[in-house]
Scaffold this motif. Structure first.
Motif, PDB file in Angstrom:
ATOM      1  N   PRO A 142       0.837  -1.195   0.000  1.00 15.42           N
ATOM      2  CA  PRO A 142       0.000   0.000   0.000  1.00 15.42           C
ATOM      3  C   PRO A 142       0.877   1.252   0.000  1.00 15.42           C
ATOM      4  N   LEU A 143       0.409   2.261  -0.706  1.00 11.64           N
ATOM      5  CA  LEU A 143       1.184   3.481  -0.869  1.00 11.64           C
ATOM      6  C   LEU A 143       1.204   4.324   0.391  1.00 11.64           C
ATOM      7  N   ASP A 144       2.346   4.871   0.681  1.00 13.16           N
ATOM      8  CA  ASP A 144       2.492   5.873   1.729  1.00 13.16           C
ATOM      9  C   ASP A 144       2.365   7.214   0.997  1.00 13.16           C
ATOM     10  N   MET A 145       1.177   7.809   1.033  1.00  5.81           N
ATOM     11  CA  MET A 145       0.902   8.987   0.220  1.00  5.81           C
ATOM     12  C   MET A 145       1.815  10.173   0.534  1.00  5.81           C
ATOM     13  N   PRO A 146       2.091  10.511   1.792  1.00  2.20           N
ATOM     14  CA  PRO A 146       3.019  11.622   2.037  1.00  2.20           C
ATOM     15  C   PRO A 146       4.403  11.355   1.428  1.00  2.20           C
ATOM     16  N   GLN A 147       4.865  10.119   1.522  1.00  2.00           N
ATOM     17  CA  GLN A 147       6.161   9.766   0.949  1.00  2.00           C
ATOM     18  C   GLN A 147       6.112   9.870  -0.580  1.00  2.00           C
ATOM     19  N   LEU A 148       5.015   9.436  -1.190  1.00  4.14           N
ATOM     20  CA  LEU A 148       4.863   9.524  -2.640  1.00  4.14           C
ATOM     21  C   LEU A 148       4.831  10.990  -3.096  1.00  4.14           C
ATOM     22  N   ILE A 149       4.072  11.828  -2.400  1.00  3.45           N
ATOM     23  CA  ILE A 149       3.987  13.255  -2.753  1.00  3.45           C
ATOM     24  C   ILE A 149       5.367  13.908  -2.615  1.00  3.45           C
ATOM     25  N   ASP A 150       6.082  13.590  -1.554  1.00  4.72           N
ATOM     26  CA  ASP A 150       7.427  14.157  -1.368  1.00  4.72           C
ATOM     27  C   ASP A 150       8.343  13.737  -2.522  1.00  4.72           C
ATOM     28  N   ALA A 151       8.274  12.459  -2.925  1.00  8.21           N
ATOM     29  CA  ALA A 151       9.111  11.990  -4.021  1.00  8.21           C
ATOM     30  C   ALA A 151       8.750  12.683  -5.331  1.00  8.21           C
ATOM     31  N   ILE A 152       7.468  12.862  -5.570  1.00  8.82           N
ATOM     32  CA  ILE A 152       7.035  13.554  -6.794  1.00  8.82           C
ATOM     33  C   ILE A 152       7.558  14.975  -6.795  1.00  8.82           C
TER      34      ILE A 152
END
Length: 129
Positions: A115-125
């Motif tokens: 499952p995605l860690d959304m804060p981590q994904l947004i930071d990476a983007i």
């Protein structure tokens, strides 16, 4: 996570995810973060979406019903060769390091496991853009 960064306002992300719930969640979270999204459910729709459009980032599920993400990525890039360097993020249910290496070798800039860690994904983007 609910921040809207003017810096990223107007940045477009193509999301290719076959699971309706995951697609809706990604669209909601990315929109809240200030991105414009186009969300599609399969490779054919992604290819049609690339026609004549610019995206700042590609976010691809690796296991789509009609094609795998690592086979779709070069086809998407071929649609707009002038944008061959657009960052591509793979999303996979696999946690295997060999798969991560294969996806990186296939041209993905980053790989995230579900499952995605959304804060981590947004930071990476944000770092990729």
């Amino acid at each position: 996570m609910t921040r809207r960064s003017p810096r990223y306002s107007g940045r477009r992300i193509l999301v290719v995810e076959d699971n309706r719930v995951s697609r809706t969640m990604l669209e909601l979270m990315l929109t809240k973060a200030g991105y414009e999204t186009e969300c599609v459910a399969d490779g054919d729709a992604a290819l049609a979406g690339m026609s004549g459009r610019h995206f700042d980032l590609l976010l691809l599920d690796i296991e789509l019903p009609d094609i795998t993400g690592d086979r779709l990525l070069p086809r998407l890039r071929a649609c707009r060769p002038e944008e061959a360097s657009v960052p591509a993020v793979a999303v996979t249910a696999h946690h295997d390091s060999d798969i991560r290496r294969q996806l990186t070798a296939a041209g993905f800039t980053a790989v995230f496991s579900k499952p995605l860690d959304m804060p981590q994904l947004i930071d990476a983007i944000e770092k990729l853009l």
